[in-house]
Design a protein around this motif. Structure first.
Motif, PDB file in Angstrom:
ATOM      1  N   ARG A   1      59.370  56.831  59.458  1.00 16.62           N
ATOM      2  CA  ARG A   1      58.827  55.473  59.433  1.00 16.62           C
ATOM      3  C   ARG A   1      59.940  54.541  58.977  1.00 16.62           C
ATOM      4  O   ARG A   1      60.597  54.808  57.974  1.00 16.62           O
ATOM      5  N   VAL A   2      60.167  53.492  59.737  1.00 15.11           N
ATOM      6  CA  VAL A   2      61.299  52.618  59.429  1.00 15.11           C
ATOM      7  C   VAL A   2      60.840  51.202  59.088  1.00 15.11           C
ATOM      8  O   VAL A   2      59.769  50.766  59.486  1.00 15.11           O
ATOM      9  N   ALA A   3      61.687  50.508  58.363  1.00 19.42           N
ATOM     10  CA  ALA A   3      61.442  49.101  58.057  1.00 19.42           C
ATOM     11  C   ALA A   3      62.717  48.329  58.281  1.00 19.42           C
ATOM     12  O   ALA A   3      63.822  48.853  58.130  1.00 19.42           O
ATOM     13  N   THR A   4      62.574  47.083  58.687  1.00 23.90           N
ATOM     14  CA  THR A   4      63.724  46.218  58.860  1.00 23.90           C
ATOM     15  C   THR A   4      63.403  44.875  58.226  1.00 23.90           C
ATOM     16  O   THR A   4      62.250  44.468  58.172  1.00 23.90           O
ATOM     17  N   THR A   5      64.431  44.204  57.734  1.00 18.58           N
ATOM     18  CA  THR A   5      64.183  42.893  57.110  1.00 18.58           C
ATOM     19  C   THR A   5      64.488  41.748  58.060  1.00 18.58           C
ATOM     20  O   THR A   5      64.132  40.632  57.814  1.00 18.58           O
ATOM     21  N   GLU A   6      65.179  42.051  59.133  1.00 17.54           N
ATOM     22  CA  GLU A   6      65.590  40.966  60.036  1.00 17.54           C
ATOM     23  C   GLU A   6      64.581  40.754  61.142  1.00 17.54           C
ATOM     24  O   GLU A   6      64.913  40.759  62.314  1.00 17.54           O
TER      25      GLU A   6
ATOM     26  N   THR B   1      63.401  42.589  66.362  1.00 19.32           N
ATOM     27  CA  THR B   1      62.157  43.286  66.082  1.00 19.32           C
ATOM     28  C   THR B   1      62.301  44.736  66.487  1.00 19.32           C
ATOM     29  O   THR B   1      62.657  45.037  67.623  1.00 19.32           O
ATOM     30  N   ALA B   2      62.070  45.606  65.551  1.00 17.04           N
ATOM     31  CA  ALA B   2      62.094  47.024  65.896  1.00 17.04           C
ATOM     32  C   ALA B   2      60.919  47.300  66.803  1.00 17.04           C
ATOM     33  O   ALA B   2      59.807  46.884  66.514  1.00 17.04           O
ATOM     34  N   PRO B   3      61.151  47.967  67.936  1.00 18.43           N
ATOM     35  CA  PRO B   3      60.012  48.327  68.779  1.00 18.43           C
ATOM     36  C   PRO B   3      59.238  49.448  68.105  1.00 18.43           C
ATOM     37  O   PRO B   3      59.623  50.601  68.171  1.00 18.43           O
ATOM     38  N   GLY B   4      58.180  49.079  67.439  1.00 17.80           N
ATOM     39  CA  GLY B   4      57.402  50.066  66.702  1.00 17.80           C
ATOM     40  C   GLY B   4      58.115  50.455  65.426  1.00 17.80           C
ATOM     41  O   GLY B   4      59.236  50.018  65.172  1.00 17.80           O
ATOM     42  N   ASP B   5      57.483  51.265  64.613  1.00 14.00           N
ATOM     43  CA  ASP B   5      58.133  51.619  63.354  1.00 14.00           C
ATOM     44  C   ASP B   5      58.127  53.120  63.081  1.00 14.00           C
ATOM     45  O   ASP B   5      58.456  53.560  62.000  1.00 14.00           O
ATOM     46  N   LEU B   6      57.769  53.901  64.083  1.00 16.15           N
ATOM     47  CA  LEU B   6      57.765  55.362  63.913  1.00 16.15           C
ATOM     48  C   LEU B   6      58.673  56.004  64.955  1.00 16.15           C
ATOM     49  O   LEU B   6      58.435  55.880  66.160  1.00 16.15           O
ATOM     50  N   TYR B   7      59.701  56.650  64.477  1.00  9.66           N
ATOM     51  CA  TYR B   7      60.651  57.268  65.395  1.00  9.66           C
ATOM     52  C   TYR B   7      60.748  58.769  65.184  1.00  9.66           C
ATOM     53  O   TYR B   7      60.706  59.244  64.047  1.00  9.66           O
ATOM     54  N   VAL B   8      60.918  59.489  66.273  1.00 12.38           N
ATOM     55  CA  VAL B   8      61.169  60.921  66.190  1.00 12.38           C
ATOM     56  C   VAL B   8      62.651  61.155  66.442  1.00 12.38           C
ATOM     57  O   VAL B   8      63.208  60.661  67.428  1.00 12.38           O
ATOM     58  N   LEU B   9      63.281  61.871  65.512  1.00 14.40           N
ATOM     59  CA  LEU B   9      64.718  62.132  65.603  1.00 14.40           C
ATOM     60  C   LEU B   9      65.017  63.538  65.115  1.00 14.40           C
ATOM     61  O   LEU B   9      64.268  64.089  64.295  1.00 14.40           O
ATOM     62  N   ALA B  10      66.129  64.092  65.573  1.00 13.61           N
ATOM     63  CA  ALA B  10      66.605  65.350  64.991  1.00 13.61           C
ATOM     64  C   ALA B  10      66.958  65.055  63.538  1.00 13.61           C
ATOM     65  O   ALA B  10      67.605  64.045  63.234  1.00 13.61           O
TER      66      ALA B  10
ATOM     67  N   PHE C   1      64.132  53.844  55.541  1.00  8.24           N
ATOM     68  CA  PHE C   1      63.309  54.769  56.312  1.00  8.24           C
ATOM     69  C   PHE C   1      62.830  55.912  55.436  1.00  8.24           C
ATOM     70  O   PHE C   1      63.484  56.271  54.455  1.00  8.24           O
ATOM     71  N   THR C   2      61.676  56.430  55.784  1.00  5.58           N
ATOM     72  CA  THR C   2      61.169  57.603  55.082  1.00  5.58           C
ATOM     73  C   THR C   2      60.747  58.636  56.108  1.00  5.58           C
ATOM     74  O   THR C   2      60.254  58.290  57.187  1.00  5.58           O
ATOM     75  N   ARG C   3      60.962  59.880  55.752  1.00  2.56           N
ATOM     76  CA  ARG C   3      60.558  60.956  56.639  1.00  2.56           C
ATOM     77  C   ARG C   3      59.087  61.258  56.366  1.00  2.56           C
ATOM     78  O   ARG C   3      58.717  61.626  55.255  1.00  2.56           O
ATOM     79  N   VAL C   4      58.265  61.057  57.377  1.00  2.00           N
ATOM     80  CA  VAL C   4      56.822  61.196  57.216  1.00  2.00           C
ATOM     81  C   VAL C   4      56.369  62.647  57.337  1.00  2.00           C
ATOM     82  O   VAL C   4      55.528  63.120  56.584  1.00  2.00           O
ATOM     83  N   SER C   5      56.938  63.354  58.311  1.00  2.00           N
ATOM     84  CA  SER C   5      56.492  64.737  58.542  1.00  2.00           C
ATOM     85  C   SER C   5      57.453  65.469  59.473  1.00  2.00           C
ATOM     86  O   SER C   5      58.307  64.854  60.102  1.00  2.00           O
ATOM     87  N   ASP C   6      57.258  66.768  59.554  1.00  2.00           N
ATOM     88  CA  ASP C   6      57.948  67.571  60.568  1.00  2.00           C
ATOM     89  C   ASP C   6      57.339  67.244  61.928  1.00  2.00           C
ATOM     90  O   ASP C   6      56.160  66.891  62.005  1.00  2.00           O
ATOM     91  N   VAL C   7      58.133  67.416  62.952  1.00  2.00           N
ATOM     92  CA  VAL C   7      57.568  67.382  64.303  1.00  2.00           C
ATOM     93  C   VAL C   7      57.904  68.740  64.928  1.00  2.00           C
ATOM     94  O   VAL C   7      59.069  69.039  65.184  1.00  2.00           O
TER      95      VAL C   7
END
Ligand code: VAL
Length: 213
Positions: free
Chosen positions: A53-58, A63-72, A88-94
């Protein structure tokens, strides 16, 4: 003044497990002109992925397209560090089992003026060629432009899903919305207008989280 064309592009998951709802898998590519021919996104079931889950101040300028990203997991910090994401915080395993069978939308899906050209399913597919040494752990797959990408489609008997969007003279063919006639390379092998046009369209569609470097 030659700038690298590396771009990081989120692909929205439109069907899959509940946990991936509203998430975006992030790809990178050094060849933005291949994005119009994207037909799949590859992952590797041997790589560890997380939901971030990501956050941006700008918010106003970007605008970040959405706020949940899946990454290695090994590449998340590096990738998000290149973007304007401030936290950013890691929410869970995928788990690979969640990626399997999930379907994304093409970043140009539903765009005004595209006549539905990109309104097809972009499946997530498993591939051994995907590594987590660099990039995001996801490979933008354009079977008409990449050898591994092509092989992945041959293996699945999916050649009928391929589109041929670029002609013999390295020009976008007349059927391709927005980019028809634009050159990938000119006659001397120099870069044409296609890369920048694709990048501009992605920016307009809110579809890039980082560029360059
Ligand atoms: N798969 C390659 C890439 O990620 C291309 C050939 C589409 O850039």
């Amino acid at each position: 003044d030659h700038k690298s064309h590396t771009i990081w592009v989120p692909f929205k998951v439109v069907s899959g497990s509940e946990a991936l709802k509203d998430a975006r898998v992030v790809i990178w590519t050094t060849t933005p002109w291949t994005i119009p021919s994207n037909k799949a996104v590859a992952y590797n079931k041997g790589i560890s992925y997380g939901l971030y889950r990501v956050a941006t101040t700008e918010e106003e300028s970007w605008t970040a397209p959405g706020d949940l990203y899946v990454l290695a997991d090994t590449l998340a910090e590096d990738t998000l560090g290149k973007s304007r994401v401030t936290e950013f915080t890691r929410v869970s395993d995928v788990a690979a089992s969640e990626l399997e069978g999930a379907v994304c939308a093409h970043p140009f899906a539903g765009l005004d003026g595209a006549d539905g050209f990109w309104d097809y399913e972009v499946p997530l597919i498993d591939g051994d060629h995907v590594t987590d040494d660099a990039g995001t752990g996801f490979v933008h797959t354009a079977p008409s432009h990449g050898a591994d990408d092509y092989e992945a489609f041959v293996k699945r008997n999916w050649l009928d899903r391929m589109t041929h969007n670029v002609g013999e003279e390295s020009e976008f063919l007349p059927h391709v919305p927005f980019f028809a006639g634009l050159q990938v390379f000119d006659r001397k092998g120099k870069e044409g207008k296609a890369n920048n046009a694709v990048i501009a369209k992605l920016v307009e569609a809110g579809g890039i989280i980082a560029r360059g470097r």
